[in-house]
Design an enzyme around this catalytic site. Structure first.
Site, PDB file in Angstrom:
ATOM      1  CG  ASP A  82       7.665  -1.160  24.040  1.00  0.00           C
ATOM      2  OD1 ASP A  82       7.704  -1.174  22.992  1.00  0.00           O
ATOM      3  OD2 ASP A  82       7.662  -2.331  24.783  1.00  0.00           O
ATOM      4  CB  ALA A 127       9.787  -1.930  11.671  1.00  0.00           C
ATOM      5  CB  THR A 137      13.516  -4.770   9.937  1.00  0.00           C
ATOM      6  OG1 THR A 137      14.488  -5.162  10.854  1.00  0.00           O
ATOM      7  CG2 THR A 137      12.741  -3.374   9.969  1.00  0.00           C
ATOM      8  CB  THR A 185       8.738  -2.950   3.029  1.00  0.00           C
ATOM      9  OG1 THR A 185       9.303  -3.909   2.301  1.00  0.00           O
ATOM     10  CG2 THR A 185       7.283  -3.420   3.524  1.00  0.00           C
ATOM     11  CG  ASP A 186      11.097  -4.295  -1.314  1.00  0.00           C
ATOM     12  OD1 ASP A 186      10.936  -4.144  -0.169  1.00  0.00           O
ATOM     13  OD2 ASP A 186      11.686  -5.016  -2.152  1.00  0.00           O
ATOM     14  CE1 TYR A 200       9.175  -5.742   7.880  1.00  0.00           C
ATOM     15  CE2 TYR A 200       9.466  -6.184   5.697  1.00  0.00           C
ATOM     16  CZ  TYR A 200       9.672  -5.275   6.627  1.00  0.00           C
ATOM     17  OH  TYR A 200      10.150  -3.915   6.236  1.00  0.00           O
ATOM     18  CE  LYS A 207       7.076  -1.480   7.641  1.00  0.00           C
ATOM     19  NZ  LYS A 207       7.644  -0.928   8.834  1.00  0.00           N
TER      20      LYS A 207
END
Ligand SMILES: NC(=O)c1ccc[n+]([C@@H]2O[C@H](COP(=O)([O-])OP(=O)(O)OC[C@H]3O[C@@H](n4cnc5c(N)ncnc54)[C@H](OP(=O)(O)O)[C@@H]3O)[C@@H](O)[C@H]2O)c1
Length: 290
Positions: free
Chosen positions: A38, A62, A64, A103-104, A126, A130
């Protein structure tokens, strides 16, 4: 999903330890070691890293699900932000390289497609988490690489999450009506291409931020229409809707997509086209039925 693709890409030629929170999801567990970990547990991260002494750590874990992150921001921060600090701290002790995936969704979608140095402005928790993970690495003295990606799709063993290609393929083949957004634009990324970008970042001993998505930019509607063409399915079951009508919990950027020049030139990254990716996924699904 990315974790499984990395195991397939790396297990033959490397001493590889794969970890995740639950049992190993792969059917064929030869050629690599597996341990539960973990990564929100700082001591457990330190212990496993000091025991195994890796040259490279690739962080594919992640939270997600973008709407779940909105609902449980503490869990989102624990996994998407703080654990990145634990991994980076452990890497610096050993001089290990850390590959991290972003991420975008760190962008607001007003001016896509984006270059690596464009200004982030996340619309969702989110995306913010990130971005915060990126900021940790940018300030850290460890040897880090951030690969930013978009809508990852593919087929793997016992997946905990569906992805757009798997669910749209199922619905198209069954003839179930689909409501698909026409005003969000993305570059869908074959999971194998993202795994390849990770391997290239290791091989080239890359440093810094790289875009690593698919190369075709299209609306989600076009994505599903191209899938219908690929599978020879009826397109009339696809209903066009827009973002306002869908009322998703977390706000999504409208137009993302990435400019890939840096990763193509510096890493020799060569992603597949969307249709090439669909053909690879189809072959993998067929192979499991044999
Ligand atoms: N999927 C996308 O469309 C997309 C788009 C942009 C960026 N990304 C980024 O790409 C990376 C890989 O995404 P993916 O699609 O491969 O995600 P995924 O399939 O959801 O994999 C994430 C993995 O993390 C594991 N995990 C969850 N909590 C953990 C914990 N506390 N400790 C250790 N492992 C834990 C999960 O285990 P279980 O399976 O047992 O829950 C799961 O296997 C992520 O950084 C994500 O943010 C993904």
């Amino acid at each position: 999903m990315l974790g499984q693709k990395l195991v397939l890409a790396l297990r033959d030629n490397n001493e590889l330890l794969a970890t995740s929170i639950g049992p190993c999801r792969m059917n064929n567990q030869s050629g690599f070691a597996y341990q539960n970990l973990d990564i929100t547990n700082k001591q457990a991260v330190q212990k496993i890293v000091l025991d195994f002494r890796p040259d490279v750590i690739i962080n594919t874990a992640a939270m997600t699900n973008v709407d779940d992150c909105e609902d449980d921001q503490e869990a989102c921060d624990n996994l998407n932000v703080y654990s990145v600090q634990y991994l980076a701290d452990a890497c610096v002790e050993l001089g290990s390289q850390l590959i991290h995936i972003s991420t975008d969704f760190i962008f607001d979608g007003k001016e896509g497609p984006y270059k690596e140095e464009d200004n982030p402005n996340p619309l969702s928790y989110y995306g913010l988490s990130k971005l915060n993970s990126e900021k940790i690495l940018q300030k850290h003295s460890c040897d880090w690489v951030i690969l930013r990606t978009i809508v990852v799709y593919g087929f793997a063993d016992n997946l905990s999450r569906d992805n757009i290609v798997l669910w749209a393929r199922r619905a198209l083949k069954k003839g179930n009506p689909l409501n698909i957004i026409d005003d969000q634009f993305r570059s869908p990324t074959l999971a194998e291409d993202l795994a390849q970008a990770c391997v290239l970042a290791v091989e080239k001993r890359a440093k810094g931020i790289y875009n690593a998505s698919g190369k075709d930019i299209m609306s989600i509607l076009e994505m599903v229409e191209r899938m219908a063409d690929f599978y020879n399915c009826d397109k009339s079951i696809i209903n066009r809707i827009n973002t306002d009508k869908l009322k998703q919990k977390a706000k999504r950027p409208l137009k993302t997509g990435f400019i890939l020049d840096k990763s193509i030139n510096e890493l020799a990254y060569q992603p597949h086209s969307f249709e090439e990716g669909l053909a690879i996924v189809e072959q993998q699904i067929l192979n499991t039925k044999k």
